[in-house]
Design a protein around this motif. Structure first.
Motif, PDB file in Angstrom:
ATOM      1  N   TYR A  15      18.200  69.617  44.611  1.00 49.30           N
ATOM      2  CA  TYR A  15      17.971  69.411  43.103  1.00 49.30           C
ATOM      3  C   TYR A  15      19.149  69.872  42.640  1.00 49.30           C
ATOM      4  O   TYR A  15      19.499  69.559  41.373  1.00 49.30           O
ATOM      5  CB  TYR A  15      16.709  70.148  42.570  1.00 49.30           C
ATOM      6  N   SER A  16      20.245  70.776  42.880  1.00 50.41           N
ATOM      7  CA  SER A  16      21.066  71.559  42.163  1.00 50.41           C
ATOM      8  C   SER A  16      22.580  70.849  42.477  1.00 50.41           C
ATOM      9  O   SER A  16      23.624  70.957  41.796  1.00 50.41           O
ATOM     10  CB  SER A  16      21.243  72.965  42.850  1.00 50.41           C
ATOM     11  N   ILE A  17      22.540  69.668  43.346  1.00 49.66           N
ATOM     12  CA  ILE A  17      23.709  68.912  43.678  1.00 49.66           C
ATOM     13  C   ILE A  17      24.139  68.083  42.356  1.00 49.66           C
ATOM     14  O   ILE A  17      23.052  67.472  41.663  1.00 49.66           O
ATOM     15  CB  ILE A  17      23.614  68.115  44.853  1.00 49.66           C
ATOM     16  N   THR A  18      25.298  67.999  42.102  1.00 51.73           N
ATOM     17  CA  THR A  18      25.767  67.154  40.797  1.00 51.73           C
ATOM     18  C   THR A  18      26.664  66.072  41.190  1.00 51.73           C
ATOM     19  O   THR A  18      27.311  66.072  42.393  1.00 51.73           O
ATOM     20  CB  THR A  18      26.190  68.080  39.569  1.00 51.73           C
ATOM     21  N   ASP A  19      26.978  65.358  40.070  1.00 49.30           N
ATOM     22  CA  ASP A  19      28.131  64.503  40.216  1.00 49.30           C
ATOM     23  C   ASP A  19      29.447  65.065  40.998  1.00 49.30           C
ATOM     24  O   ASP A  19      30.303  64.481  41.839  1.00 49.30           O
ATOM     25  CB  ASP A  19      28.517  63.633  39.220  1.00 49.30           C
ATOM     26  N   GLU A  20      29.688  66.333  40.731  1.00 49.49           N
ATOM     27  CA  GLU A  20      31.050  67.032  40.975  1.00 49.49           C
ATOM     28  C   GLU A  20      31.032  67.060  42.549  1.00 49.49           C
ATOM     29  O   GLU A  20      31.901  66.794  43.193  1.00 49.49           O
ATOM     30  CB  GLU A  20      31.031  68.481  40.489  1.00 49.49           C
ATOM     31  N   GLY A  21      30.025  67.586  43.262  1.00 53.68           N
ATOM     32  CA  GLY A  21      29.857  67.535  44.642  1.00 53.68           C
ATOM     33  C   GLY A  21      29.806  66.413  45.309  1.00 53.68           C
ATOM     34  O   GLY A  21      30.380  66.007  46.355  1.00 53.68           O
ATOM     35  N   MET A  22      29.282  65.252  44.689  1.00 58.09           N
ATOM     36  CA  MET A  22      29.127  63.988  45.303  1.00 58.09           C
ATOM     37  C   MET A  22      30.460  63.398  45.409  1.00 58.09           C
ATOM     38  O   MET A  22      30.651  62.617  46.424  1.00 58.09           O
ATOM     39  CB  MET A  22      28.110  63.214  44.582  1.00 58.09           C
ATOM     40  N   VAL A  23      31.235  63.491  44.301  1.00 70.39           N
ATOM     41  CA  VAL A  23      32.446  63.053  44.055  1.00 70.39           C
ATOM     42  C   VAL A  23      33.435  63.434  45.230  1.00 70.39           C
ATOM     43  O   VAL A  23      34.215  62.782  45.984  1.00 70.39           O
ATOM     44  CB  VAL A  23      33.148  63.156  42.804  1.00 70.39           C
ATOM     45  N   ALA A  24      33.505  64.791  45.350  1.00 65.84           N
ATOM     46  CA  ALA A  24      34.205  65.178  46.371  1.00 65.84           C
ATOM     47  C   ALA A  24      33.824  65.075  47.813  1.00 65.84           C
ATOM     48  O   ALA A  24      34.642  64.805  48.837  1.00 65.84           O
ATOM     49  CB  ALA A  24      34.115  67.056  46.130  1.00 65.84           C
ATOM     50  N   LEU A  25      32.572  64.924  48.089  1.00 67.70           N
ATOM     51  CA  LEU A  25      32.010  64.431  49.443  1.00 67.70           C
ATOM     52  C   LEU A  25      32.506  62.830  49.690  1.00 67.70           C
ATOM     53  O   LEU A  25      33.155  62.627  50.713  1.00 67.70           O
ATOM     54  CB  LEU A  25      30.589  64.221  49.202  1.00 67.70           C
ATOM     55  N   ALA A  26      32.485  61.879  48.754  1.00 65.93           N
ATOM     56  CA  ALA A  26      32.789  60.717  48.702  1.00 65.93           C
ATOM     57  C   ALA A  26      34.447  60.712  48.969  1.00 65.93           C
ATOM     58  O   ALA A  26      34.816  59.902  49.824  1.00 65.93           O
ATOM     59  CB  ALA A  26      32.672  59.959  47.570  1.00 65.93           C
ATOM     60  N   ARG A  27      35.226  61.491  48.556  1.00 68.24           N
ATOM     61  CA  ARG A  27      36.648  61.440  48.529  1.00 68.24           C
ATOM     62  C   ARG A  27      37.043  61.965  49.939  1.00 68.24           C
ATOM     63  O   ARG A  27      37.965  61.391  50.469  1.00 68.24           O
ATOM     64  CB  ARG A  27      37.306  62.153  47.447  1.00 68.24           C
ATOM     65  N   GLY A  28      36.302  62.823  50.475  1.00 69.62           N
ATOM     66  CA  GLY A  28      36.794  63.544  51.594  1.00 69.62           C
ATOM     67  C   GLY A  28      36.101  62.872  52.880  1.00 69.62           C
ATOM     68  O   GLY A  28      36.547  63.218  54.013  1.00 69.62           O
ATOM     69  N   CYS A  29      35.111  61.887  52.697  1.00 74.13           N
ATOM     70  CA  CYS A  29      34.334  61.520  53.851  1.00 74.13           C
ATOM     71  C   CYS A  29      34.569  59.787  53.807  1.00 74.13           C
ATOM     72  O   CYS A  29      33.404  59.203  53.532  1.00 74.13           O
ATOM     73  CB  CYS A  29      32.879  61.906  53.873  1.00 74.13           C
ATOM     74  N   PRO A  30      35.543  59.393  54.055  1.00 72.52           N
ATOM     75  CA  PRO A  30      35.697  57.789  53.859  1.00 72.52           C
ATOM     76  C   PRO A  30      35.045  56.875  55.114  1.00 72.52           C
ATOM     77  O   PRO A  30      35.031  55.629  54.744  1.00 72.52           O
ATOM     78  CB  PRO A  30      37.273  57.581  53.973  1.00 72.52           C
ATOM     79  N   LYS A  31      34.523  57.646  56.192  1.00 77.48           N
ATOM     80  CA  LYS A  31      33.830  56.918  57.099  1.00 77.48           C
ATOM     81  C   LYS A  31      32.372  56.789  56.849  1.00 77.48           C
ATOM     82  O   LYS A  31      31.623  56.456  57.706  1.00 77.48           O
ATOM     83  CB  LYS A  31      34.307  57.594  58.381  1.00 77.48           C
ATOM     84  N   LEU A  32      31.954  57.320  55.854  1.00 79.13           N
ATOM     85  CA  LEU A  32      30.199  57.441  55.608  1.00 79.13           C
ATOM     86  C   LEU A  32      29.874  55.935  55.733  1.00 79.13           C
ATOM     87  O   LEU A  32      30.287  54.809  55.247  1.00 79.13           O
ATOM     88  CB  LEU A  32      30.128  58.180  54.248  1.00 79.13           C
ATOM     89  N   GLN A  33      28.707  55.881  56.527  1.00 82.14           N
ATOM     90  CA  GLN A  33      28.060  54.658  56.692  1.00 82.14           C
ATOM     91  C   GLN A  33      26.513  54.662  56.025  1.00 82.14           C
ATOM     92  O   GLN A  33      25.931  53.628  55.805  1.00 82.14           O
ATOM     93  CB  GLN A  33      27.773  54.440  58.152  1.00 82.14           C
ATOM     94  N   ARG A  34      25.962  55.899  56.076  1.00 79.13           N
ATOM     95  CA  ARG A  34      24.810  56.161  55.710  1.00 79.13           C
ATOM     96  C   ARG A  34      24.624  57.122  54.572  1.00 79.13           C
ATOM     97  O   ARG A  34      25.094  58.335  54.872  1.00 79.13           O
ATOM     98  CB  ARG A  34      23.702  56.372  56.817  1.00 79.13           C
ATOM     99  N   LEU A  35      24.204  56.898  53.269  1.00 79.80           N
ATOM    100  CA  LEU A  35      23.906  58.017  52.691  1.00 79.80           C
ATOM    101  C   LEU A  35      22.639  57.886  51.535  1.00 79.80           C
ATOM    102  O   LEU A  35      22.183  56.734  51.076  1.00 79.80           O
ATOM    103  CB  LEU A  35      25.157  57.877  51.086  1.00 79.80           C
TER     104      LEU A  35
END
Length: 404
Positions: free
Chosen positions: A179-199
């Motif tokens: 519940y404490s995760i926000t857009d700031e963390g999600m954007v950083a995750l997306a930018r650093g993990c371009p091979k992501l297949q499942r979210l």
């Protein structure tokens, strides 16, 4: 008994004893014993087999048993055990500590520092864990491809930033009910993990359209996306049309979702095979008709508590040659006509959910069950019948004894 007979008897006993020793299971090749032990769970090996003798204890410590470790639900697991595993078995590639309440950040951090080859980490409902453990995993285990940490209340954006910084190989992440995760963390995750297949996210109340746009832009290989119960809207969802490999989309109970956006996603995402729109009361018959016409790869369509009528079911039967599963439970305007016509006209349908569609008569369902045995019809009565039938097949019988 004569001395001669006694001597013969003793000789036979000695030979029997030698034969028994020779037939001991421990005389089997270690490769066979390891194969036998591989069929046991971690709990069975640790608490039972390893206590048989020193030889079996050594076999139970063989490296092959400690590459993939499933400790889920074992309340005996604590930090000390994780530290021991980490110090003795540095070849661990996969570990599951879901529901292990005795494990804390220190134990997971120690495991991470000793196991740089760790690839898959699962820790559902470990509410005692926080940023320290996930940050350690990200820092020490750059080969991580799977990270399932659903229902960890203490996780924040700081840990997600570490994942985005160090885990470029990540392909599968589950962050539901963090519940404490926000857009700031999600954007950083997306930018650093371009091979992501499942979210997968669920009820992450601080994740909005900005996160949806970020993963759509930076993670082009996404195949499975879930935002159940998140405050995202059509303005964010429309960006998912860029995901050409998208096959599973879960949009249950999101803040706002209009029919035009759903139709556009189905038109653009040609590989979409499963679409979940449950609890979105705006979804109507016209939207479902376009889904049936345009969803050329679609096999599963979930519409529980949507604003649909018989026309939606009729359209699916008329226009789709691929949809096998339709769940229209709790859609109050579905009647006998819709249930009957989709069963009659669909060549692909194998499951039809009609739970609490109160305008569909049970007599009609009984008739459809007989006429279309290749289709599973789900109602309260039909599900109870199937459960009872399985119980009989497993040997259950009702208690027929007379009560006084």
């Amino acid at each position: 008994m004569s001395p001669c007979c006694l001597h013969h008897y003793d000789d036979c006993q000695a030979r029997s004893s030698d034969a028994a020793d020779h037939l001991s299971i421990n005389h089997l090749p270690s490769s066979i014993l390891l194969k036998v032990l591989s069929h046991l769970t971690v709990k069975e090996r640790c608490l039972c087999a390893s206590l048989v003798c020193k030889y079996w204890r050594d076999l139970c410590l063989d490296f092959q048993f400690w590459k993939q470790i499933d400790l889920s639900g074992l309340q005996q697991v604590n930090d000390d055990l994780l530290v021991k595993i980490a110090s003795r078995r540095q070849n661990v590639t996969e570990i599951n500590i879901s529901d292990c309440r005795g494990v804390h950040d220190h134990g997971v951090s120690s495991l991470a520092s000793h196991c740089p080859g760790l690839q898959k980490y699962t820790a559902y409902r470990c509410k005692q864990l926080g940023d320290m453990s996930l940050s350690a995993l990200a820092t020490h285990c750059p080969l991580l491809v799977k990270l399932h940490v659903g229902n960890q209340d203490k996780l924040t954006d700081d840990a997600l930033k570490k994942v985005g910084e160090h885990c470029s190989e990540l392909k599968d992440i589950h962050l539901g009910q963090c519940y404490s995760i926000t857009d700031e963390g999600m954007v950083a995750l997306a930018r650093g993990c371009p091979k992501l297949q499942r979210l997968y996210l669920q009820e992450n109340k601080l994740v909005t359209d900005r996160s949806v746009q970020a993963v759509a832009e930076h993670c082009p290989e996404l195949q499975f996306v879930g935002f159940m119960g998140c405050p995202v809207t059509s303005q964010g969802v429309i960006h998912l049309t860029a995901l050409r490999n998208l096959s599973v989309l879960d949009l249950r109970h999101i803040s706002e979702l209009n029919n035009e956006t759903v139709m556009e996603v189905v038109r653009k995402c040609r590989n979409l095979s499963s679409l979940n729109l449950c609890l979105n009361w705006s979804i109507n018959d016209r939207c479902v008709e376009i889904i049936a016409k345009e969803g050329r790869s679609l096999k599963e369509l979930y519409l529980v508590s949507c604003k649909i009528t018989d026309h939606a079911l009729i359209a699916i039967g008329q226009y789709s040659s691929t949809i096998e599963t339709v769940d229209a439970g709790w859609c109050k305007d579905i009647t006998d006509q819709g249930a009957t016509q989709i069963a009659q006209s669909s060549k692909s349908l194998r499951y039809l959910g009609l739970m609490r569609c109160d305008k569909v008569n049970e007599e009609t369902v009984e008739r459809l069950v007989v006429q279309y045995p290749h289709i599973v019809f789900s109602t309260v009565m039909q599900d109870c019948k199937r459960t009872l039938e399985r119980a009989y097949q497993m040997g259950w019988s009702p208690n027929t004894s007379n009560t006084s």
